[in-house]
Design an enzyme around this catalytic site. Structure first.
Site, PDB file in Angstrom:
ATOM      1  N   HIS A   1     -25.019 -29.433 -10.799  1.00 52.65           N
ATOM      2  CA  HIS A   1     -23.634 -29.178 -10.400  1.00 52.65           C
ATOM      3  C   HIS A   1     -23.006 -30.432  -9.795  1.00 52.65           C
ATOM      4  O   HIS A   1     -21.906 -30.850 -10.167  1.00 52.65           O
ATOM      5  CB  HIS A   1     -23.581 -28.046  -9.377  1.00 52.65           C
ATOM      6  CG  HIS A   1     -24.011 -26.726  -9.920  1.00 52.65           C
ATOM      7  ND1 HIS A   1     -24.106 -25.591  -9.142  1.00 52.65           N
ATOM      8  CD2 HIS A   1     -24.372 -26.346 -11.176  1.00 52.65           C
ATOM      9  CE1 HIS A   1     -24.501 -24.576  -9.890  1.00 52.65           C
ATOM     10  NE2 HIS A   1     -24.683 -25.005 -11.115  1.00 52.65           N
TER      11      HIS A   1
ATOM     12  N   SER B   1     -23.573 -25.534 -16.692  1.00 48.18           N
ATOM     13  CA  SER B   1     -22.860 -25.647 -15.417  1.00 48.18           C
ATOM     14  C   SER B   1     -22.538 -27.089 -15.046  1.00 48.18           C
ATOM     15  O   SER B   1     -21.492 -27.368 -14.449  1.00 48.18           O
ATOM     16  CB  SER B   1     -23.655 -24.982 -14.299  1.00 48.18           C
ATOM     17  OG  SER B   1     -24.964 -25.485 -14.232  1.00 48.18           O
TER      18      SER B   1
END
Length: 353
Positions: free
Chosen positions: A193, A138
């Site tokens: 992230h 991610s």
């Protein structure tokens, strides 16, 4: 936004003409899928993979990563904690990756992916410290979307207004909404992230290329992106918290504890063999006592000495187990020694062991 090139023909045609295929995106997706399948055959669960399996395969974890295993910042990019985690990441990666690979070209795209993933895992190390085992693509994927936003903004004057607003707005909404969701769900490593997204923006600035061949990109944009990226990485490195224990010491304890469990089982089998022989009446008490001393007492004494020399730190996860084993080993050693001495004096045991 899976079929971007057909929905937005002007941008899609331009980037596809310059970079027809997306082999890097396909290769990275294949690598993630392959690692997931291999992990399934080595103890990982389909819906959830336990932390010990993730650690064995190279997940990011403060005490392990900082104990000389810095390669975990890279290997963690290919590990996922279950099928849902993998599927969500790969769908988002395919949607954004095929665009960004064509925008930046294969080599620059791969560089953005790796820089973003490493930076995301580095921020995770700063943020999570010693408290979480993390993995997943991610961070790198958010970096891809960061680079997508940078490219669209850089080329906004050459794009149809509707096309620009749709793509630029969609990428921004995806990033902001997902990061906001990460603050609401504790299991999501939002630090990866955020770190990946910011690194993707900065590496996108550094590695920017124009929509058309020969188009010049501002040198100032490149330099600014490079300086800010270097500064961000430097700050993160200086802010990594000190690990609460050494992972190498924990691994030593785990191995020695496992060895002791096997040894203890072997000692118990020896004890049963001695008891069986004693019931046959073929040995004297003295001989029986000598067998107990050789096969039981001495082995527990040797194990106790070895376990006492192990690196000890109360912060180690296996420290409490080691203390219990040491106490158990000492009791077994002392009890068997007392029994051996009694038998060697010609006295029958008062009770069974």
């Amino acid at each position: 936004m899976s079929d971007v090139t057909s929905n937005w023909p002007s941008l899609g045609a331009a980037i596809k003409q310059r970079t027809p295929g997306v082999p890097v995106t396909k290769l990275l997706i294949a690598a993630n899928l392959l690692v997931f399948v291999l992990m399934l055959f080595n103890g990982a669960g389909f819906w959830h993979s336990p932390n010990n399996v993730q650690l064995a395969w190279g997940a990011n974890f403060g005490p392990a990563t900082q104990d000389g295993e810095w390669w975990r910042l890279a290997t963690a990019l290919f590990l996922h904690f279950g099928a849902v985690h993998l599927a969500l990441n790969m769908v988002a990666f395919w949607d954004g990756g095929q665009l960004v690979e064509r925008m930046y070209g294969h080599a620059r795209y791969l560089a953005i992916y790796l820089i973003s993933g490493l930076a995301g895992n580095l921020l995770s190390l700063v943020w999570q410290g010693n408290h979480a085992v993390s993995g997943g693509a991610s961070g790198a994927i958010f970096g891809i979307y960061g680079a997508l936003i940078v490219f669209l903004w850089q080329e906004r004057k050459q794009l149809d207004n509707h096309e620009f607003r749709w793509l630029f707005g969609g990428a921004c909404v995806f990033a902001i909404a997902t990061i906001a969701l990460g603050f609401m769900i504790p299991a999501i490593d939002n630090s990866a992230h955020i770190g990946g997204f910011v690194a993707g923006i900065l590496s996108g600035m550094l590695l920017m290329r124009g929509l058309h061949v020969g188009e010049q990109v501002s040198l100032m944009v490149r330099v600014l992106g490079g300086i800010l990226l270097l500064a961000a990485v430097t700050v993160m490195i200086t802010r990594i918290p000190t690990p609460t224990y050494r992972w190498g010491d924990e691994l030593i304890l785990r191995k020695e504890i496992d060895d002791f469990v096997r040894e203890d089982q072997a000692i118990n089998r020896s004890w049963l063999s001695i008891m069986h022989e004693s019931k046959q009446g073929s040995v004297t008490y003295f001989e029986l006592g000598q067998q107990v001393e050789d096969a039981i007492t001495d082995r527990y004494e040797e194990r106790y000495e070895q376990l006492s020399q192990l690196p000890y730190d109360p912060a180690l996860p296996s420290a409490a187990k080691l203390e219990n084993i040491l106490q158990y080993t000492k009791q077994r050693r002392d009890a068997s020694k007392a029994l051996a001495d009694q038998l060697k004096q010609g006295k029958p045991p008062a009770t069974n062991r």
